[in-house]
Structures are given as C-alpha cells and as structure tokens.
Design an enzyme around this catalytic site. Sequence first.
Site, PDB file in Angstrom:
ATOM      1  CG  HIS A 250       0.164  -0.229  -3.213  1.00 48.96           C
ATOM      2  ND1 HIS A 250       0.046  -0.689  -2.092  1.00 48.96           N
ATOM      3  CD2 HIS A 250       1.544  -0.347  -3.627  1.00 48.96           C
ATOM      4  CE1 HIS A 250       0.954  -1.339  -1.527  1.00 48.96           C
ATOM      5  NE2 HIS A 250       1.882  -0.963  -2.515  1.00 48.96           N
ATOM      6  CG  ASP A 252       5.008   0.843  -1.228  1.00 47.73           C
ATOM      7  OD1 ASP A 252       4.833  -0.302  -1.010  1.00 47.73           O
ATOM      8  OD2 ASP A 252       5.050   0.805  -2.402  1.00 47.73           O
ATOM      9  CG  ASP A 362       3.618  -4.098  -3.009  1.00 41.40           C
ATOM     10  OD1 ASP A 362       4.045  -5.131  -3.394  1.00 41.40           O
ATOM     11  OD2 ASP A 362       4.352  -2.985  -2.582  1.00 41.40           O
TER      12      ASP A 362
END
Length: 429
Positions: A250, A252, A362
């Site tokens: 993951h 960002d 997320d």
Amino acid sequence: MHDDRELVERRIRRELWERVLPLVHVDRRPLAVTAGPGLDRLESFEVGDAWGPPWATTWFRLDGDVPDDWPTRRNVRVEALIDLGFTPDPPGFQCEGLVVALDADGGIVPLQGIHPRRTMYPLPPAAAGGPVAILVEAASNPTFPKYAPSPDGSPATAGTAPLYRFRAAELVLVDLETEALVHDLHVLDDLMRSLAVTDPRRTRIRRAIVAALDRVADPASARRALAPELAPTGVADERRHRIVATGHAHIDTAWLWPTRETQRKCARTFASAIRMMDDYPEYRFSASSAQHYAWIEEHHPDVFAAIAERVREGRWLPVGGMWVESDMNLPSAESLVRQIVFGQRYFIEKFGAPCTEVWIPDVFGYPAGLPQLFAAGGMRRFVTQKLSWNKQNRFPHHTFFWEGLDGTRVLTHFPPVDTYNAQLEPHEI
C-alpha cells in the site's frame, strides 16, 4: 503435575531469535564503503558513521570479494547484508534504500529496495567467487510522529544534522537448510501461541519445537521433527479454509513525504516485486493506482517493461481501476467519475484490460452512490478496510453485497484482520 508451559514457551522464543537465527549466516566478510551526494562524489566512509540529513539523498558504494570457496559449498546463497541504521519503526516511515545498476548510458536501473524487513540483497550467481560492487541510493526520510506536528515534516525546518548511523555492510553466506528451519520454527511458534492454552494441538506443537531445538546442530533433522505439525491435519477438505495470497504494497500517493519520494517508493517496491517473481515463479503481486505505473513508465521504462510482461503472464495484477486510491469524502461525483475513466483508460491502453475491482483499502468515505459509479466503470467488486477503524460501532460483516441508492450491488470485502498491513502470519490468518 508440574506445568512448565510458560517456561518452555519463553525458552522457545529466546532460542529461536538468539540461538537459531544467528546460525543462518555461516560465514561473512566486510564490505568497504564509500558515500556521497552523487556517484561522482564518493568519499571514504566507515560502518558506524552518521549519514543523512532530513529528506536528503546519499549514495553508497559497497565493494568486496566473494571468497573462492563459497560457490563450492552446497545448499548456500551469497547475499549482501545492508543495514542503513534502521529504527524499530515499520518500513515506509524511516530511511530507505534502492540497490541499482547502471545502464550503458549511465542511467539508473532499479534492482531491489532495502528497508528494515529486507536488508539482504542476494547476489547473482555470476558474482560468486570474485569482486562485487553494489550501488545503493539511500533516502534519509525522518522518523517522526505520524499524527502530530513535527519540524521534521518540512525541509525548511528539519535541520541538517544526520539522522541515521550506518550499521552494517557485509557479504554473508546463507545456509539454506537453517534458513528454512527458522521459517518453520517461526510459523509453528506463532501458530502455537494463537491456539488456546487448553488446545491439545498447542501442546503437540510445543513438544515438536522443543525436539527440533534439541537437534539444531543438524538442521535437516530438526525440520523432520517439525514436519508432522506443518503437514495437513487430516480435517476433511470441505472444512478447511483455502487461503489465496497475493503480495501487495500500500503506497500513499501523498502523505508524510514529498511527491518525489512517492515516485522513489514506487521504484523500490516494484523493482523488489519483479525480483521476487524472478526468484519465485509462483509469486503474485497486486498494485493499484495508474499514476504509480505512469511514474515508473516515465522514469524507469525497463522496470515498466518487466511489469507489462508479468501482467501478460498473469503474475502481476493491476487493481483498482482508478488514477489514484482517491479520497471519497471531499471529491465531487464528477471528480470520482474522472478517477475511474482516466484510470481504466490507462490500464486498458497499457495492459490490455480494465480492472474489475475497486481497490481503496486506506480510503475514508463511503457515499451511497458509489456502487453505481463502480459498476458503470466496469468494476463490480470492491475492497476496503477503513470502516473497521470507525470509532462509533463495529461493522458486522467482512464479505457482503453492498447495494447503492439505485439498487446496484457490488461484492465487497473488508479484510478480517482489520488492517491492510498484514504479514500473513498464523495469528492473523
């Protein structure tokens, strides 16, 4: 009867990490280190020296020789151990490195990321029995509180003092049987501690681990002591869970670092995933966000070409169908439509097919019209996790159909471990 369970289980954990793990490296040699702000400006540097002002880039060159007798040993692997001075914080929130090669024009070719859980760089077989030179691009990103103001959050206020101390640079010879024993012990130890104290299987596993620890001098024999507890339990097939695993990172697109650092995180991550596929043909990897692929295509076309090839092979799985993993609270409906249209257009043009699932693990915000937008964009499956963090009540489902305002339904999954950072260890499964 005397109950020594707690004593034995404390011994198991201590011996695994203090006694067995060090046996994985059967030989080691130091690497000489030079460092500087660029490959053309390298100077003498010693292991133990401080390096890395906040948000700066430092280049390291590690030089050494693989002993001639190492390649002649059986069941071993030659690796470089590179510890940039990692802290106990998780990967992604501190310094990071990228092992690179140089192409014919002097351009950078990413090979593998370096972080607290990946400090080893396996050398290609051709490097065995001779000189080696390893180039590392290191980013001294600060470790600072994730949800609190900090002067380290901006280069203008972070200062110039070095943040890290280079801890290790060595060539190591890995004994593969002992390495496998460590993995076996770790999995069974975690499984044992996940079971109830009264569960007979916990007792059986504990006894097997103790027997293996008594045979550590012969790793193959120790693994044989563990084999019955790693084998299928005999439960009827229809009652077993079938675990389908895919690697994932993951990333960002914008959070606690500059956008340029997101681009470099993508390079480190994607290069590592390609290397894993080279070593393990059965490995699968999922990655979202068309923007991340576009950065790799622009800055590292060789890595992008390898990704495209793995996509054709069915081993690399583009997911998400959106330009980035978009926030769902602030954007307008038009903005979300464009996320899907531009994202799916990119995946079709570059990889030959649209994504069939929305992938926003997320992301906050779940407007009731989203199923209609997702389905209109060709995606009738939806993965997220963030709702499990809500402060008011616990959402009661993990896999279900979400029906939107217009009646459109999408198959939805919330990972039951309630995080997108799972390590796939027994207690999480």
